[in-house]
Scaffold this active site. Structure first.
Site, PDB file in Angstrom:
ATOM      1  N   CYS A 110       0.893  -1.278   0.011  1.00  0.00           N
ATOM      2  CA  CYS A 110       0.043  -0.091   0.106  1.00  0.00           C
ATOM      3  C   CYS A 110       0.750   1.275  -0.004  1.00  0.00           C
ATOM      4  CB  CYS A 110      -0.822  -0.092   1.280  1.00  0.00           C
ATOM      5  SG  CYS A 110      -2.006  -1.467   1.427  1.00  0.00           S
ATOM      6  N   HIS A 245      -3.365   7.071   3.082  1.00  0.00           N
ATOM      7  CA  HIS A 245      -3.530   5.621   2.515  1.00  0.00           C
ATOM      8  C   HIS A 245      -5.140   5.503   3.200  1.00  0.00           C
ATOM      9  CE1 HIS A 245      -4.041   1.445   1.393  1.00  0.00           C
ATOM     10  NE2 HIS A 245      -3.766   0.983   2.684  1.00  0.00           N
ATOM     11  N   ASN A 275     -10.189  -0.418   0.546  1.00  0.00           N
ATOM     12  CA  ASN A 275      -8.744  -0.471   0.508  1.00  0.00           C
ATOM     13  C   ASN A 275      -8.257  -0.779  -0.774  1.00  0.00           C
ATOM     14  OD1 ASN A 275      -6.128  -0.648   1.084  1.00  0.00           O
ATOM     15  ND2 ASN A 275      -6.237  -1.462   3.070  1.00  0.00           N
TER      16      ASN A 275
HETATM   17  O1  UT7 Z   1      -3.598  -1.381   3.837  1.00  0.00           O
HETATM   18  C1  UT7 Z   1      -3.291  -1.970   4.959  1.00  0.00           C
HETATM   19  C2  UT7 Z   1      -3.844  -3.252   5.436  1.00  0.00           C
HETATM   20  N1  UT7 Z   1      -4.647  -3.284   6.497  1.00  0.00           N
HETATM   21  C3  UT7 Z   1      -5.252  -2.292   7.354  1.00  0.00           C
HETATM   22  O2  UT7 Z   1      -5.026  -1.518   7.386  1.00  0.00           O
HETATM   23  C4  UT7 Z   1      -5.919  -3.217   8.406  1.00  0.00           C
HETATM   24  C5  UT7 Z   1      -5.942  -2.616   9.773  1.00  0.00           C
HETATM   25  N2  UT7 Z   1      -6.969  -3.067  10.845  1.00  0.00           N
HETATM   26  C6  UT7 Z   1      -8.012  -2.671  10.788  1.00  0.00           C
HETATM   27  O3  UT7 Z   1      -8.598  -1.757   9.952  1.00  0.00           O
HETATM   28  C7  UT7 Z   1      -9.067  -3.244  11.679  1.00  0.00           C
HETATM   29  O4  UT7 Z   1      -8.361  -4.040  12.660  1.00  0.00           O
HETATM   30  C8  UT7 Z   1     -10.065  -4.240  11.045  1.00  0.00           C
HETATM   31  C9  UT7 Z   1     -11.123  -3.331  10.578  1.00  0.00           C
HETATM   32  C10 UT7 Z   1      -9.372  -5.354  10.217  1.00  0.00           C
HETATM   33  C11 UT7 Z   1     -11.022  -5.014  12.228  1.00  0.00           C
HETATM   34  O5  UT7 Z   1     -11.374  -4.117  13.172  1.00  0.00           O
HETATM   35  P1  UT7 Z   1     -11.176  -4.439  14.871  1.00  0.00           P
HETATM   36  O6  UT7 Z   1     -11.967  -3.523  15.494  1.00  0.00           O
HETATM   37  O7  UT7 Z   1      -9.664  -4.440  14.981  1.00  0.00           O
HETATM   38  O8  UT7 Z   1     -11.763  -5.730  14.847  1.00  0.00           O
HETATM   39  P2  UT7 Z   1     -11.180  -7.327  15.276  1.00  0.00           P
HETATM   40  O9  UT7 Z   1     -10.111  -7.753  14.380  1.00  0.00           O
HETATM   41  O10 UT7 Z   1     -10.592  -7.151  16.585  1.00  0.00           O
HETATM   42  O11 UT7 Z   1     -12.501  -8.078  15.422  1.00  0.00           O
HETATM   43  C12 UT7 Z   1     -13.635  -7.723  16.515  1.00  0.00           C
HETATM   44  C13 UT7 Z   1     -14.510  -8.798  16.453  1.00  0.00           C
HETATM   45  C14 UT7 Z   1     -14.218 -10.366  16.236  1.00  0.00           C
HETATM   46  O12 UT7 Z   1     -15.198 -11.148  17.016  1.00  0.00           O
HETATM   47  P3  UT7 Z   1     -15.203 -11.498  18.431  1.00  0.00           P
HETATM   48  O13 UT7 Z   1     -13.789 -12.463  18.561  1.00  0.00           O
HETATM   49  O14 UT7 Z   1     -14.905 -10.039  19.218  1.00  0.00           O
HETATM   50  O15 UT7 Z   1     -16.279 -12.275  18.781  1.00  0.00           O
HETATM   51  C15 UT7 Z   1     -14.217 -10.562  14.786  1.00  0.00           C
HETATM   52  O16 UT7 Z   1     -14.512 -12.101  14.674  1.00  0.00           O
HETATM   53  O17 UT7 Z   1     -15.228  -8.516  15.038  1.00  0.00           O
HETATM   54  C16 UT7 Z   1     -15.567  -9.738  14.183  1.00  0.00           C
HETATM   55  N3  UT7 Z   1     -15.309  -9.628  12.806  1.00  0.00           N
HETATM   56  C17 UT7 Z   1     -16.400  -9.357  12.137  1.00  0.00           C
HETATM   57  N4  UT7 Z   1     -17.870  -9.207  12.630  1.00  0.00           N
HETATM   58  C18 UT7 Z   1     -18.537  -9.170  11.304  1.00  0.00           C
HETATM   59  C19 UT7 Z   1     -14.130  -9.363  12.203  1.00  0.00           C
HETATM   60  N5  UT7 Z   1     -14.623  -9.250  10.546  1.00  0.00           N
HETATM   61  C20 UT7 Z   1     -15.803  -8.990  10.721  1.00  0.00           C
HETATM   62  C21 UT7 Z   1     -16.711  -8.872   9.797  1.00  0.00           C
HETATM   63  N6  UT7 Z   1     -18.211  -8.847  10.298  1.00  0.00           N
HETATM   64  N7  UT7 Z   1     -16.402  -8.589   8.425  1.00  0.00           N
END
Ligand code: UT7
Length: 320
Positions: A110, A245, A275
């Site tokens: 990215c 980004h 993204n």
């Molecule tokens: O270009 C660079 C590439 N990457 C990035 O920029 C990514 C950077 N990270 C992020 O943007 C965030 O960490 C995410 C958007 C990927 C995730 O958000 P988060 O607030 O960090 O969520 P998490 O990974 O801590 O997950 C929270 C919960 C989990 O459930 P439990 O374990 O709390 O029950 C996940 O299983 O959300 C769940 N979850 C979803 N639920 C519904 C993860 N993805 C989804 C989804 N829909 N799509």
């Protein structure tokens, strides 16, 4: 030495996939995606090849710059990969444009567009007059696992281009890399040598530790913006616009808060773009350019982070 941006272009594939569309095959919801990322829809290459969007963005940028492709001296293509491993995407764009210059891809995920600007700057530092096309393209829809809700909802496809030539728009630039395979990994197929066992073959899709990349991203944006403004001899507050980004609205809001800068300085396009990896910053740049939102003399910062892990940021004056 430095450069000036004399034209921009972009292209998004026709197919739009909304959050609601994703709920048809993923255990997710519009509200979860919107509240955690700010994304509502994204464009996906279904009818188009990666080359198609790369070519369209390139033509748009060359027209905007009023440059004949035959007069290009170099094509740099920041990308995770085009339709083929070889020829490189840059070579295929060169062929389709009818250009005759050297062409190569670079992979900084990215952060690729800012890495591309730095490479262009290095060429222009030789002092020879040159016109360089930087065409940043990624089709993340071909690299994510569409059964993994934690990554598939985030990424998208697009192409963004800039034509640069000798000039003095660039005020400072900084790149970094901190090798880390665990945070964001897209394994490659390892071939079918009979000596390899099935379990040695990697799953060829993107795997990400979202929370780790999230924390890395906010720190990177803050540290890099402080550094490039200091190197440019200006204060953070002097920036007219910051193009980050476009990965996640919450990352951008988190960085703005930590830097004590108003959100109105940060350009947000993640809502309808998702993204798009290397393409995300030049897609925004082109949108602003075409809508007359970039005025001569404006101080603009670009700031990127991504797989590698890599980061890149720069300060530019807009002169077009
Ligand atoms: O270009 C660079 C590439 N990457 C990035 O920029 C990514 C950077 N990270 C992020 O943007 C965030 O960490 C995410 C958007 C990927 C995730 O958000 P988060 O607030 O960090 O969520 P998490 O990974 O801590 O997950 C929270 C919960 C989990 O459930 P439990 O374990 O709390 O029950 C996940 O299983 O959300 C769940 N979850 C979803 N639920 C519904 C993860 N993805 C989804 C989804 N829909 N799509």
């Amino acid at each position: 030495m430095s450069f000036s941006i004399i034209g921009t272009g972009s292209a998004l594939p026709k197919t739009i996939q909304t959050n609601s569309d994703l709920t048809a095959f993923l255990d997710t919801s519009h509200d979860w995606i919107l509240s955690r990322t700010g994304i509502e829809a994204r464009h996906i290459c279904i009818e188009e090849s990666i080359l198609d969007i790369a070519f369209t963005a390139s033509i748009n940028a060359l027209e905007n710059a009023d440059i004949n492709p035959k007069h290009l001296d170099l094509i740099i293509c920041p990308t995770l990969g085009g339709d083929t491993i070889t020829p490189s995407l840059a070579c295929l764009v060169q062929e389709k444009l009818g250009a005759t210059c050297p062409a190569f891809d670079i992979n900084a995920a990215c952060s690729g567009f800012v890495y591309g600007l730095d490479v262009a700057d290095a060429y222009l530092s030789r002092g020879k007059p040159m016109t360089i096309l930087i065409i940043a393209v990624d089709a993340m829809s071909k690299l994510v696992d569409w059964t993994d809700r934690s990554t598939a909802v985030l990424f998208a496809d697009g192409a963004g281009a800039a034509v640069v030539t000798n000039g003095d728009d660039l005020k400072s630039i900084y790149l970094s890399a901190v090798g880390n395979q665990h945070a964001l990994d897209i394994p490659w197929a390892k071939g079918n040598h009979p000596g390899l066992s099935e379990k040695e073959l990697p799953i060829p899709y993107l795997i990400m530790d979202g929370p780790e990349v999230y924390r890395f991203a906010i720190t990177a944006i803050c540290d890099d913006l402080r550094r490039v403004t200091r190197d440019a001899g200006i204060a953070l507050e002097d920036l007219d616009l910051i193009i980050p980004h476009q990965a996640n609205q919450r990352i951008i809001e988190g960085a703005a808060k930590r830097l004590k800068l108003p959100m109105k300085k940060f350009v947000l396009r993640v809502k309808n773009q998702g993204n798009t990896s290397a393409a995300s910053i030049p897609l925004v740049l082109d949108d602003l350019n075409r809508h007359g939102q970039l005025k001569p003399g404006m101080l603009i910062a670009l700031t990127a982070f991504g797989g590698g892990l890599t980061t890149g940021a720069c300060v530019l004056t807009w002169s077009k």
